[in-house]
Scaffold this active site. Sequence first.
Site, PDB file in Angstrom:
ATOM      1  N   THR A 129      19.877  94.676  47.855  1.00 13.70           N
ATOM      2  CA  THR A 129      20.495  93.738  46.896  1.00 13.70           C
ATOM      3  C   THR A 129      20.770  94.486  45.712  1.00 13.70           C
ATOM      4  OG1 THR A 129      19.272  91.883  47.604  1.00 13.70           O
ATOM      5  CG2 THR A 129      20.374  91.348  45.629  1.00 13.70           C
ATOM      6  N   SER A 135      24.238  87.823  48.437  1.00 19.65           N
ATOM      7  CA  SER A 135      24.491  87.373  49.586  1.00 19.65           C
ATOM      8  C   SER A 135      25.664  88.256  50.492  1.00 19.65           C
ATOM      9  CB  SER A 135      24.872  85.709  49.798  1.00 19.65           C
ATOM     10  OG  SER A 135      24.026  84.930  49.010  1.00 19.65           O
ATOM     11  N   ILE A 165      14.099  93.906  43.624  1.00 17.75           N
ATOM     12  CA  ILE A 165      13.306  94.458  44.838  1.00 17.75           C
ATOM     13  C   ILE A 165      11.838  94.254  44.918  1.00 17.75           C
ATOM     14  CG2 ILE A 165      13.119  96.975  45.827  1.00 17.75           C
ATOM     15  CD1 ILE A 165      16.064  95.542  45.833  1.00 17.75           C
ATOM     16  N   ARG A 247      13.572  87.719  59.703  1.00 20.83           N
ATOM     17  CA  ARG A 247      13.996  86.208  59.425  1.00 20.83           C
ATOM     18  C   ARG A 247      12.751  85.558  59.746  1.00 20.83           C
ATOM     19  NH1 ARG A 247      20.361  86.107  59.720  1.00 20.83           N
ATOM     20  NH2 ARG A 247      20.752  87.018  57.549  1.00 20.83           N
ATOM     21  N   GLN A 283       0.701  53.248  55.136  1.00 19.90           N
ATOM     22  CA  GLN A 283       1.822  53.775  55.876  1.00 19.90           C
ATOM     23  C   GLN A 283       2.803  54.382  54.650  1.00 19.90           C
ATOM     24  OE1 GLN A 283       3.711  50.887  57.944  1.00 19.90           O
ATOM     25  NE2 GLN A 283       2.750  51.500  59.894  1.00 19.90           N
ATOM     26  N   GLN A 342       3.357  65.496  44.912  1.00 17.62           N
ATOM     27  CA  GLN A 342       3.328  63.865  44.996  1.00 17.62           C
ATOM     28  C   GLN A 342       2.213  63.234  45.638  1.00 17.62           C
ATOM     29  OE1 GLN A 342       5.806  62.658  43.369  1.00 17.62           O
ATOM     30  NE2 GLN A 342       5.592  60.417  43.455  1.00 17.62           N
ATOM     31  N   GLY A 346      -1.002  62.836  39.857  1.00 17.59           N
ATOM     32  CA  GLY A 346      -1.399  63.819  38.498  1.00 17.59           C
ATOM     33  C   GLY A 346      -2.075  65.099  38.864  1.00 17.59           C
ATOM     34  N   GLU A 369      15.720  86.977  51.868  1.00 22.05           N
ATOM     35  CA  GLU A 369      16.054  87.529  53.290  1.00 22.05           C
ATOM     36  C   GLU A 369      17.291  86.452  53.549  1.00 22.05           C
ATOM     37  OE1 GLU A 369      15.263  90.144  54.049  1.00 22.05           O
ATOM     38  OE2 GLU A 369      15.675  89.976  56.254  1.00 22.05           O
TER      39      GLU A 369
HETATM   40  C1  LIG Z   1      11.457  87.472  43.966  1.00 23.22           C
HETATM   41  C2  LIG Z   1      12.725  87.989  44.869  1.00 23.22           C
HETATM   42  C3  LIG Z   1      12.514  89.046  45.773  1.00 23.22           C
HETATM   43  C4  LIG Z   1      13.376  89.723  46.416  1.00 23.22           C
HETATM   44  N1  LIG Z   1      13.162  90.817  47.103  1.00 23.22           N
HETATM   45  C5  LIG Z   1      14.210  91.591  47.642  1.00 23.22           C
HETATM   46  C6  LIG Z   1      13.828  92.936  48.255  1.00 23.22           C
HETATM   47  O1  LIG Z   1      12.785  93.372  48.407  1.00 23.22           O
HETATM   48  N2  LIG Z   1      14.856  93.598  48.765  1.00 23.22           N
HETATM   49  C7  LIG Z   1      16.443  93.186  48.579  1.00 23.22           C
HETATM   50  O2  LIG Z   1      17.144  93.876  48.906  1.00 23.22           O
HETATM   51  N3  LIG Z   1      16.609  92.047  47.985  1.00 23.22           N
HETATM   52  C8  LIG Z   1      15.603  91.316  47.450  1.00 23.22           C
HETATM   53  N4  LIG Z   1      15.648  90.105  46.867  1.00 23.22           N
HETATM   54  C9  LIG Z   1      17.112  89.475  46.886  1.00 23.22           C
HETATM   55  C10 LIG Z   1      17.421  88.356  47.539  1.00 23.22           C
HETATM   56  O3  LIG Z   1      17.596  88.606  48.842  1.00 23.22           O
HETATM   57  C11 LIG Z   1      18.796  87.636  46.838  1.00 23.22           C
HETATM   58  O4  LIG Z   1      18.672  87.109  45.745  1.00 23.22           O
HETATM   59  C12 LIG Z   1      19.372  86.705  47.923  1.00 23.22           C
HETATM   60  O5  LIG Z   1      19.968  87.497  48.900  1.00 23.22           O
HETATM   61  C13 LIG Z   1      20.482  86.008  47.231  1.00 23.22           C
HETATM   62  O6  LIG Z   1      21.375  86.830  46.616  1.00 23.22           O
HETATM   63  P1  LIG Z   1      21.799  86.515  44.966  1.00 23.22           P
HETATM   64  O7  LIG Z   1      20.623  86.379  44.330  1.00 23.22           O
HETATM   65  O8  LIG Z   1      22.538  87.917  44.556  1.00 23.22           O
HETATM   66  O9  LIG Z   1      22.629  85.291  45.168  1.00 23.22           O
HETATM   67  P2  LIG Z   1      24.061  84.635  45.337  1.00 23.22           P
HETATM   68  O10 LIG Z   1      24.469  85.566  46.651  1.00 23.22           O
HETATM   69  O11 LIG Z   1      24.989  85.167  44.191  1.00 23.22           O
HETATM   70  O12 LIG Z   1      23.957  83.464  45.523  1.00 23.22           O
HETATM   71  C14 LIG Z   1      23.718  82.275  44.620  1.00 23.22           C
HETATM   72  C15 LIG Z   1      24.082  81.036  45.236  1.00 23.22           C
HETATM   73  O13 LIG Z   1      25.371  81.087  46.093  1.00 23.22           O
HETATM   74  C16 LIG Z   1      25.293  80.520  47.360  1.00 23.22           C
HETATM   75  N5  LIG Z   1      26.256  81.286  48.024  1.00 23.22           N
HETATM   76  C17 LIG Z   1      26.338  82.773  48.197  1.00 23.22           C
HETATM   77  N6  LIG Z   1      27.490  83.091  48.935  1.00 23.22           N
HETATM   78  C18 LIG Z   1      28.232  81.901  49.168  1.00 23.22           C
HETATM   79  C19 LIG Z   1      29.351  81.671  49.913  1.00 23.22           C
HETATM   80  N7  LIG Z   1      29.973  82.624  50.650  1.00 23.22           N
HETATM   81  N8  LIG Z   1      29.782  80.393  50.254  1.00 23.22           N
HETATM   82  C20 LIG Z   1      28.790  79.176  49.566  1.00 23.22           C
HETATM   83  N9  LIG Z   1      27.764  79.685  48.910  1.00 23.22           N
HETATM   84  C21 LIG Z   1      27.260  80.787  48.618  1.00 23.22           C
HETATM   85  C22 LIG Z   1      23.840  81.187  47.571  1.00 23.22           C
HETATM   86  O14 LIG Z   1      23.418  80.454  48.790  1.00 23.22           O
HETATM   87  C23 LIG Z   1      22.902  80.551  46.432  1.00 23.22           C
HETATM   88  O15 LIG Z   1      22.920  79.320  46.654  1.00 23.22           O
HETATM   89  C24 LIG Z   1      14.804  89.404  46.366  1.00 23.22           C
HETATM   90  C25 LIG Z   1      14.974  88.323  45.294  1.00 23.22           C
HETATM   91  C26 LIG Z   1      14.017  87.713  44.764  1.00 23.22           C
HETATM   92  C27 LIG Z   1      14.257  86.445  43.782  1.00 23.22           C
END
Ligand SMILES: Cc1cc2nc3c(=O)[nH]c(=O)nc-3n(C[C@H](O)[C@H](O)[C@H](O)COP(=O)(O)OP(=O)(O)OC[C@H]3O[C@@H](n4cnc5c(N)ncnc54)[C@H](O)[C@@H]3O)c2cc1C
Length: 545
Positions: A129, A135, A165, A247, A283, A342, A346, A369
């Site tokens: 990333t 994404s 990372i 995954r 329930q 929930q 509390g 992921e």
């Molecule tokens: C605690 C933590 C640990 C991590 N560890 C690693 C690691 O070890 N190695 C690594 O490489 N990465 C790592 N990541 C990165 C992680 O995989 C990314 O944060 C994740 O893939 C989302 O990318 P982003 O944060 O850039 O969000 P974005 O891609 O900007 O997404 C933001 C929002 O927009 C939505 N979105 C994105 N694209 C679209 C689209 N085309 N259409 C509609 N909606 C969309 C997403 O679902 C999300 O809700 C880590 C992240 C965190 C927070």
Amino acid sequence: MPRLDTDTLEMLLTTVRDYAERELTPDFLLKLDHEDTFPAKVLKDLYDPSQIGLNLLFIPEEAGGLGGGAHDIYRLCEVMAGIDLGIATGVLATCLGADPILVGATPEQKSAWMKRLVDEGLLMAYAATEPQAGSDLAALTTQAIPVQEDGRLIGYKLNGRKQWISNGGVADLYTVLANAPGGPSWFVVEKGATGLTAGKPENKHGIRASNTAALFFEDVFVPADSLVGGVEGKGLAQAQAVFGYTRLMVAAFGLGAGWAALQRAIRYSQTRIQAGGPLSGKQGYTHKLIAPNAVRLEAARAYIEWSAERIDAGEPDLATEGAVAKYSATEAGNKACEDAIQALGGYGYTREYLVEKYKRDVRITTIYEGTSEIMEWTIARDRWQLHLKTKGAWFCDWAARLARESGGSTASGAPFAAAALSALAALYERCRLDRLTRSQHVLFRLGELTSWAETAAIFSERAVTKPTQAIALSPQLLQTMARVHAREAFYRVACEGLRWANGAGQGDPELASALDVAGALKAQAGLLPDLDVVAKGLVEAFPVA
Ligand SMILES: Cc1cc2nc3c(=O)[nH]c(=O)nc-3n(C[C@H](O)[C@H](O)[C@H](O)COP(=O)(O)OP(=O)(O)OC[C@H]3O[C@@H](n4cnc5c(N)ncnc54)[C@H](O)[C@@H]3O)c2cc1C
């Protein structure tokens, strides 16, 4: 992928549980969480072969590891997540970091790097990333510039930045995705390489025992044989090749954290007396906060186990199944943890009872992921292609097979799951005819509904033919749970499918009947008695100690 024999796997899991009971007490874990501390010693202990040697599980036997398969790793990830998802993430990051090597390295590279993982118990990080490439990984900008000497390639210089990372600030070895002239490629980079620096640890909402940091590369030289596989441009394909498997790990995280919180809620409900009786007998409490969560988690587990078996049997291209598993298990885990707060009222809102920590921790599983939305898109896109390729037969054939094999028995809800698959086929076809997936929202909802129908089909089948051994729930109870899940899947596909298709302007007045909306409503008969059985069964399965 091979699989460990049951005794070896159970021995490993017992060793982990014993270590956790001894060393990872609730007070210790709450302290790590509160102080935002990465427990380096714990990771060392977990990797130390004389103590546990967890990292050996995902290293092939020929390289000196245990050579565990996808099933074994799912079981370990579930157990680890039930203990602490931050520590589990530190363990997973090594496994993830090693994946590009396992999938793409030359035999010589593989044996050299795997030997070091075994001998030195190295911590790894997987650096894909970037600030602008989450994404959409293809947008990455980190560069790998070839370095020549006397006309011969001797290495690459890496320049760029990685974001979020896991193990970023503490790893001994990094696999880094960067753009070489031939396209995105993986490189192995050693800790301490000149020009490589890590940012300060991120101050996170949850998994605070894990280290997450940005990485900065300024003219970081890596020798030519650090290019995984020795050929440029294979990086995205190598990342894609392990998605089915990686995954599943995160899916198992959702499962483990979700069940850990839910078991606390189930036990709490037996001792908490309100309005003259325990909450476990009410329930309005159990059928909202407890039973549906257990059902969704077990549906996801059935799908995880089914996918893991297929990976272990050597089937390739299971990225879609990995997406369904991750999406269903992490959404279920997230909801289970939320409802556990929930359920404890509390007390649930305070740190001491741990469910609020599980909730903060599990939240990451629907993000890293691949986010849930990206999973919805992946599932819909891939099944859409199958629908087109088979001229609509993909889900229809599956429905017919399921209905035939169950012989019409509703014991585990197979006829409802089959009806959900048939309704899904009708929905995909209507979307094709009216071009409804031009609306991105419709496409993503198709992904969600596909996940419901597929998990229902697999759960209803396996509850009868192969009930899980991983949790102490009787086959009869699992069948009732599968029936509850299949009813909901049918209801959602038919009613929500109609809703979104109508919302997007579909043109068939008979669509409600093609989706069998009336049948989906009728299928709900018997739902409350089934939920009564599930609620009672959960109390019996998880009594107060
Ligand atoms: C605690 C933590 C640990 C991590 N560890 C690693 C690691 O070890 N190695 C690594 O490489 N990465 C790592 N990541 C990165 C992680 O995989 C990314 O944060 C994740 O893939 C989302 O990318 P982003 O944060 O850039 O969000 P974005 O891609 O900007 O997404 C933001 C929002 O927009 C939505 N979105 C994105 N694209 C679209 C689209 N085309 N259409 C509609 N909606 C969309 C997403 O679902 C999300 O809700 C880590 C992240 C965190 C927070």
